[in-house]
Scaffold this motif. Structure first.
Motif, mmCIF file in Angstrom:
data_model
loop_
_atom_site.group_PDB
_atom_site.id
_atom_site.type_symbol
_atom_site.label_atom_id
_atom_site.label_comp_id
_atom_site.label_asym_id
_atom_site.label_seq_id
_atom_site.Cartn_x
_atom_site.Cartn_y
_atom_site.Cartn_z
ATOM 1 N N ASP A 73 0.855 -1.420 -0.113
ATOM 2 C CA ASP A 73 -0.118 0.220 -0.021
ATOM 3 C C ASP A 73 0.651 1.274 -0.099
ATOM 4 O OD1 ASP A 73 -2.472 -1.227 0.049
ATOM 5 O OD2 ASP A 73 -2.425 -1.759 2.073
ATOM 6 N N GLN A 74 2.191 1.082 -0.310
ATOM 7 C CA GLN A 74 2.847 2.371 -0.174
ATOM 8 C C GLN A 74 4.241 2.214 -1.282
ATOM 9 O OE1 GLN A 74 4.722 3.658 3.460
ATOM 10 N NE2 GLN A 74 5.718 5.069 2.620
ATOM 11 N N ILE A 75 4.083 3.256 -2.201
ATOM 12 C CA ILE A 75 5.503 3.179 -2.983
ATOM 13 C C ILE A 75 6.001 4.686 -2.715
ATOM 14 C CG2 ILE A 75 4.589 1.666 -4.606
ATOM 15 C CD1 ILE A 75 3.967 4.014 -6.457
ATOM 16 N N ASN A 76 7.557 4.692 -2.954
ATOM 17 C CA ASN A 76 8.212 6.065 -2.802
ATOM 18 C C ASN A 76 8.788 6.219 -4.364
ATOM 19 O OD1 ASN A 76 7.990 6.646 -0.311
ATOM 20 N ND2 ASN A 76 9.569 5.341 0.395
ATOM 21 N N MET A 77 8.909 7.371 -4.779
ATOM 22 C CA MET A 77 9.319 7.919 -6.294
ATOM 23 C C MET A 77 10.175 9.075 -5.596
ATOM 24 S SD MET A 77 6.292 7.818 -9.025
ATOM 25 C CE MET A 77 5.301 6.167 -9.209
ATOM 26 N N TRP A 78 11.448 8.851 -6.368
ATOM 27 C CA TRP A 78 12.566 9.895 -6.071
ATOM 28 C C TRP A 78 12.870 10.324 -7.616
ATOM 29 C CZ3 TRP A 78 12.835 5.510 -3.271
ATOM 30 C CH2 TRP A 78 12.898 5.624 -1.667
ATOM 31 N N VAL A 79 12.881 11.849 -7.440
ATOM 32 C CA VAL A 79 13.140 12.341 -9.000
ATOM 33 C C VAL A 79 14.264 13.227 -8.857
ATOM 34 C CG1 VAL A 79 12.340 13.746 -10.857
ATOM 35 C CG2 VAL A 79 10.636 12.184 -9.532
ATOM 36 N N LEU A 80 15.382 13.243 -9.518
ATOM 37 C CA LEU A 80 16.679 14.228 -9.532
ATOM 38 C C LEU A 80 16.161 15.562 -10.349
ATOM 39 C CD1 LEU A 80 19.587 14.640 -8.864
ATOM 40 C CD2 LEU A 80 20.112 13.696 -11.042
ATOM 41 N N ILE A 81 16.139 16.478 -9.688
ATOM 42 C CA ILE A 81 15.804 17.751 -10.344
ATOM 43 C C ILE A 81 17.087 18.572 -10.296
ATOM 44 C CG2 ILE A 81 14.343 19.927 -10.215
ATOM 45 C CD1 ILE A 81 12.424 17.948 -9.786
ATOM 46 N N GLU A 82 17.511 18.993 -11.704
ATOM 47 C CA GLU A 82 18.805 19.649 -11.884
ATOM 48 C C GLU A 82 18.084 20.946 -12.439
ATOM 49 O OE1 GLU A 82 20.730 17.375 -14.637
ATOM 50 O OE2 GLU A 82 22.123 16.565 -13.085
ATOM 51 N N SER A 83 19.156 22.084 -11.754
ATOM 52 C CA SER A 83 19.099 23.411 -12.403
ATOM 53 C C SER A 83 20.350 23.635 -12.870
ATOM 54 C CB SER A 83 18.348 24.452 -11.172
ATOM 55 O OG SER A 83 19.304 24.533 -10.135
ATOM 56 N N ASP A 114 22.580 25.540 -11.191
ATOM 57 C CA ASP A 114 23.646 25.607 -9.977
ATOM 58 C C ASP A 114 23.376 24.400 -9.082
ATOM 59 O OD1 ASP A 114 24.390 27.772 -10.994
ATOM 60 O OD2 ASP A 114 22.816 29.275 -9.752
ATOM 61 N N SER A 115 22.495 23.717 -9.101
ATOM 62 C CA SER A 115 22.200 22.651 -8.241
ATOM 63 C C SER A 115 21.342 21.349 -8.802
ATOM 64 C CB SER A 115 21.872 23.072 -6.830
ATOM 65 O OG SER A 115 20.483 23.358 -7.116
ATOM 66 N N ALA A 116 21.531 20.317 -8.093
ATOM 67 C CA ALA A 116 20.710 19.068 -8.137
ATOM 68 C C ALA A 116 20.226 18.716 -6.949
ATOM 69 C CB ALA A 116 21.538 17.957 -9.068
ATOM 70 N N LYS A 117 19.145 18.243 -6.690
ATOM 71 C CA LYS A 117 18.498 17.529 -5.638
ATOM 72 C C LYS A 117 17.596 16.499 -5.860
ATOM 73 C CE LYS A 117 15.594 21.490 -5.186
ATOM 74 N NZ LYS A 117 15.375 22.782 -4.255
ATOM 75 N N GLU A 118 17.558 15.716 -5.118
ATOM 76 C CA GLU A 118 16.441 14.478 -5.218
ATOM 77 C C GLU A 118 15.184 14.890 -4.409
ATOM 78 O OE1 GLU A 118 18.516 11.003 -3.919
ATOM 79 O OE2 GLU A 118 19.469 10.714 -5.707
ATOM 80 N N VAL A 119 14.171 14.526 -5.107
ATOM 81 C CA VAL A 119 12.734 14.895 -4.305
ATOM 82 C C VAL A 119 12.050 13.690 -4.118
ATOM 83 C CG1 VAL A 119 10.864 16.032 -4.759
ATOM 84 C CG2 VAL A 119 12.922 17.212 -5.693
#
Length: 162
Positions: free
Chosen positions: A138-148, A150-155
């Motif tokens: 009943d639960q899934i996680n999704m991580w997305v790498l967002i790049e700009s 100057d930076s990159a972060k996982e959401v």
């Protein structure tokens, strides 16, 4: 990377641990089939940016698993996504397109945002810059790498089954 700059997901949380991967230069995607990710199928929801993120994934059929996504904030749709995981060349690829609330596309007519498979595990699929994990039935996680520039972060998107 162009594909990640177009990707606009809204975060539930920002992760400090590395959850997304990239293929090395010249590296091919490993062998995989839709049966390896069939656990993604279902109706999923989670809170995001003061609204509700919703994804509906189909069961495998015809060489693909299709999905739709929408973000609703302040009782109004912010944007949609339509996409699929498709079997290609003895592997799988995740592809999507974005649309505004009036279904006007963000990408050019023949363009998609593509995430090639990097690695597959029993309950986790690593696509380039996009990881999907089955936490429970009943639960899934999704991580997305967002790049700009100057930076990159996982959401992180933490979804519960509806």
């Amino acid at each position: 990377m162009k594909k990640l700059l177009f990707l606009l997901f809204f975060p539930v949380g920002i992760m400090s641990a590395q959850e997304t991967l990239q293929l090395s230069e010249g590296q091919n995607s490993p062998s995989a089939s839709l049966e390896d990710v069939a656990w993604i199928a279902g109706h999923w929801q989670g809170e995001a940016f003061g609204g509700m993120a919703e994804e509906i994934w189909s069961n495998p059929m015809g060489g693909s698993m299709m999905f739709v996504f929408r973000l609703v904030a302040d009782n109004e749709v912010s944007f949609y996504e339509v996409g699929h995981i498709q079997e290609v060349d003895d592997s799988i690829i995740l592809q999507l397109k974005h649309f505004d609330k009036n279904l006007r596309g963000w990408e050019e007519k023949n363009e998609t945002v593509d995430f090639r498979l990097v690695k597959i595990e029993r309950n986790k699929a690593y696509f380039e810059g996009f990881t999907i994990e089955k936490v429970s039935e009943d639960q899934i996680n999704m991580w997305v790498l967002i790049e700009s520039k100057d930076s990159a972060k996982e959401v992180l998107f933490a979804y519960k089954r509806m």
